[in-house]
Design a protein around this motif. Structure first.
Motif, short mmCIF file in Angstrom:
data_model
loop_
_atom_site.label_atom_id
_atom_site.label_comp_id
_atom_site.label_asym_id
_atom_site.label_seq_id
_atom_site.Cartn_x
_atom_site.Cartn_y
_atom_site.Cartn_z
N SER A 62 31.76 14.19 -26.80
CA SER A 62 32.11 15.21 -25.82
C SER A 62 33.57 15.62 -25.89
CB SER A 62 31.84 14.66 -24.41
OG SER A 62 32.58 13.46 -24.22
N PRO A 141 30.40 21.99 -22.97
CA PRO A 141 29.28 22.82 -23.43
C PRO A 141 28.26 21.98 -24.18
CG PRO A 141 31.15 23.06 -24.92
CD PRO A 141 31.58 22.08 -23.86
N GLU A 142 27.03 22.47 -24.22
CA GLU A 142 25.98 21.75 -24.97
C GLU A 142 26.10 22.10 -26.44
OE1 GLU A 142 22.05 21.88 -23.33
OE2 GLU A 142 22.83 21.26 -21.36
N ILE A 143 27.19 21.69 -27.02
CA ILE A 143 27.46 21.89 -28.45
C ILE A 143 27.85 20.51 -28.96
CG2 ILE A 143 29.06 22.93 -30.13
CD1 ILE A 143 29.77 25.03 -28.10
N VAL A 145 30.14 18.50 -31.51
CA VAL A 145 31.26 18.55 -32.47
C VAL A 145 31.58 17.10 -32.80
CG1 VAL A 145 33.71 19.08 -32.81
CG2 VAL A 145 32.25 20.72 -31.59
N ILE A 202 34.26 25.60 -31.51
CA ILE A 202 33.67 25.67 -30.17
C ILE A 202 33.29 27.11 -29.86
CG2 ILE A 202 34.04 25.14 -27.72
CD1 ILE A 202 36.30 23.21 -28.65
N THR A 203 32.00 27.42 -29.92
CA THR A 203 31.52 28.77 -29.63
C THR A 203 32.01 29.20 -28.24
OG1 THR A 203 29.53 28.11 -30.80
CG2 THR A 203 29.42 30.22 -29.62
N TYR A 205 35.09 29.53 -27.15
CA TYR A 205 36.34 28.92 -26.65
C TYR A 205 37.35 29.97 -26.14
CZ TYR A 205 40.83 26.61 -26.39
OH TYR A 205 42.05 26.17 -25.94
N PRO A 227 33.85 19.03 -27.97
CA PRO A 227 33.91 20.43 -27.59
C PRO A 227 34.30 20.69 -26.13
CG PRO A 227 31.63 19.71 -27.47
CD PRO A 227 32.46 18.52 -27.92
N PHE A 249 31.02 30.65 -20.72
CA PHE A 249 30.14 29.99 -21.70
C PHE A 249 28.75 30.63 -21.64
CE2 PHE A 249 32.75 25.97 -22.29
CZ PHE A 249 32.82 26.09 -23.68
N VAL A 254 25.86 29.83 -24.22
CA VAL A 254 26.06 28.39 -24.38
C VAL A 254 25.91 27.74 -23.00
CG1 VAL A 254 27.70 26.57 -25.02
CG2 VAL A 254 27.61 28.69 -26.35
#
Ligand code: ATP
Ligand code: HSE
Length: 272
Positions: A62, A141-143, A145, A202-203, A205, A227, A249, A254
């Motif tokens: 995270s 975010p639910e990404i 990294v 980070i989409t 950002y 992220p 987001f 996202v």
């Protein structure tokens, strides 16, 4: 720095050998094998075998120091359970052994604040602590990294202009923490070397950052290796900043969650 929330809750009971159970956010990504879970290394370092139940509040990968949250909590709990008598400072290298399980080397960046609370500076020579108190919004975010990728994109060289700018801002940030001044801390978050490279992973950002600043944030940056995106603000703007970050987001499709939080006091013991 330590965050007041989110947090992990770690229960310990004496046992002949260490066993681990995991519940909570992201449990499906966390091994229960003591050789692969950070708390297994901490139990071994303290020679304190236990049945350890981890209720995760901090999602792994995270940028919020998920593995450090468990390591620090286990170090404090096992030190108490087995009466080892180590101080919080002495537990820093113990909890750092947990970090070695995930990143290959023991490092204190995240376990030091999780154990000592406040704002901490970890260098090869030791840890310095400031009893800071700053309102924050951490937006996760639910990404995914991975810390490994986020380290790979960091440039190996920087111009002297960018170094001068960034070191000056880092010094400003440290002064802001000492003065408990969100404006100085926010100004100090303007790093020109690492954050621009990591932001690309980070989409959304840049939109999230703009939205937070418009809603009153004093500074916005990538938290840890990402992220999560972290805003510093005055307490009266925190709800508006959290809403603006979530909305930005959402506009980039996202899903995210926002924690309205502040600099925390570090691991606490609860007797149950
Ligand atoms: N108790 C634990 N809690 C969380 N992650 C753990 C734990 N034990 C092992 N791990 C592993 O550690 C990795 C997560 O650590 P990672 O350093 O990537 O993220 P992070 O802890 O959120 O921190 P950072 O802020 O450093 O990005 C995952 O692969 C996870 O399976
Ligand atoms: N502070 C580290 C992550 C800590 O796990 C980094 O930014 O790479």
């Amino acid at each position: 720095m330590a965050l007041d929330r989110p947090a992990d809750v770690v229960h310990v009971e004496k046992a002949d050998r260490t066993t681990i159970e995991v519940t909570g956010v992201g449990r499906q990504y966390i091994p229960t094998d003591p050789d692969r879970n950070v708390v297994g290394a901490v139990a071994e370092a303290l020679d304190a075998p236990a049945h350890i139940r981890i209720d995760k509040g901090v999602r792994p990968s995270s940028g919020l120091g998920s593995s450090a949250a468990s390591s620090a909590a286990a170090a404090v709990a096992l030190n108490e359970l087995y009466d080892r008598g180590l101080s919080r400072e002495e537990l820093v290298p113990v909890a750092a052994e947990g970090e070695a399980v995930v990143s290959g080397e023991p490092h204190a960046d995240n376990v030091a604040p999780a154990l000592l609370g406040g704002f901490t500076v970890a260098t090869d020579d030791g840890v310095t602590t400031v009893d800071a108190d700053i309102p924050l919004v951490a937006c996760l975010p639910e990404i995914a990294v991975s810390t490994r990728d986020a380290r790979r994109v960091v440039p190996s060289r920087a111009s002297i202009e960018d170094m001068v700018h960034t070191v000056g801002r880092a010094a400003t940030l440290a002064v802001g923490m000492c003065r408990r001044d969100p404006e100085l801390v926010g100004a100090g978050m303007d790093d020109r070397i690492v954050t621009p490279a990591r932001a690309e992973l980070i989409t959304g950002y840049h939109d999230v950052r703009e939205a937070a600043l418009e809603a009153g944030a004093e500074g916005v940056t990538v938290s840890g290796a990402g992220p999560s995106v972290l805003s510093v603000c005055h307490a009266s703007d925190r709800t508006r900043v959290a809403g603006a970050m979530l909305e930005a987001f959402d506009e980039t499709d996202v899903a995210a969650r926002a924690y309205k939080t502040r600099v925390g006091r570090g691991a606490e013991i609860f007797d149950i």
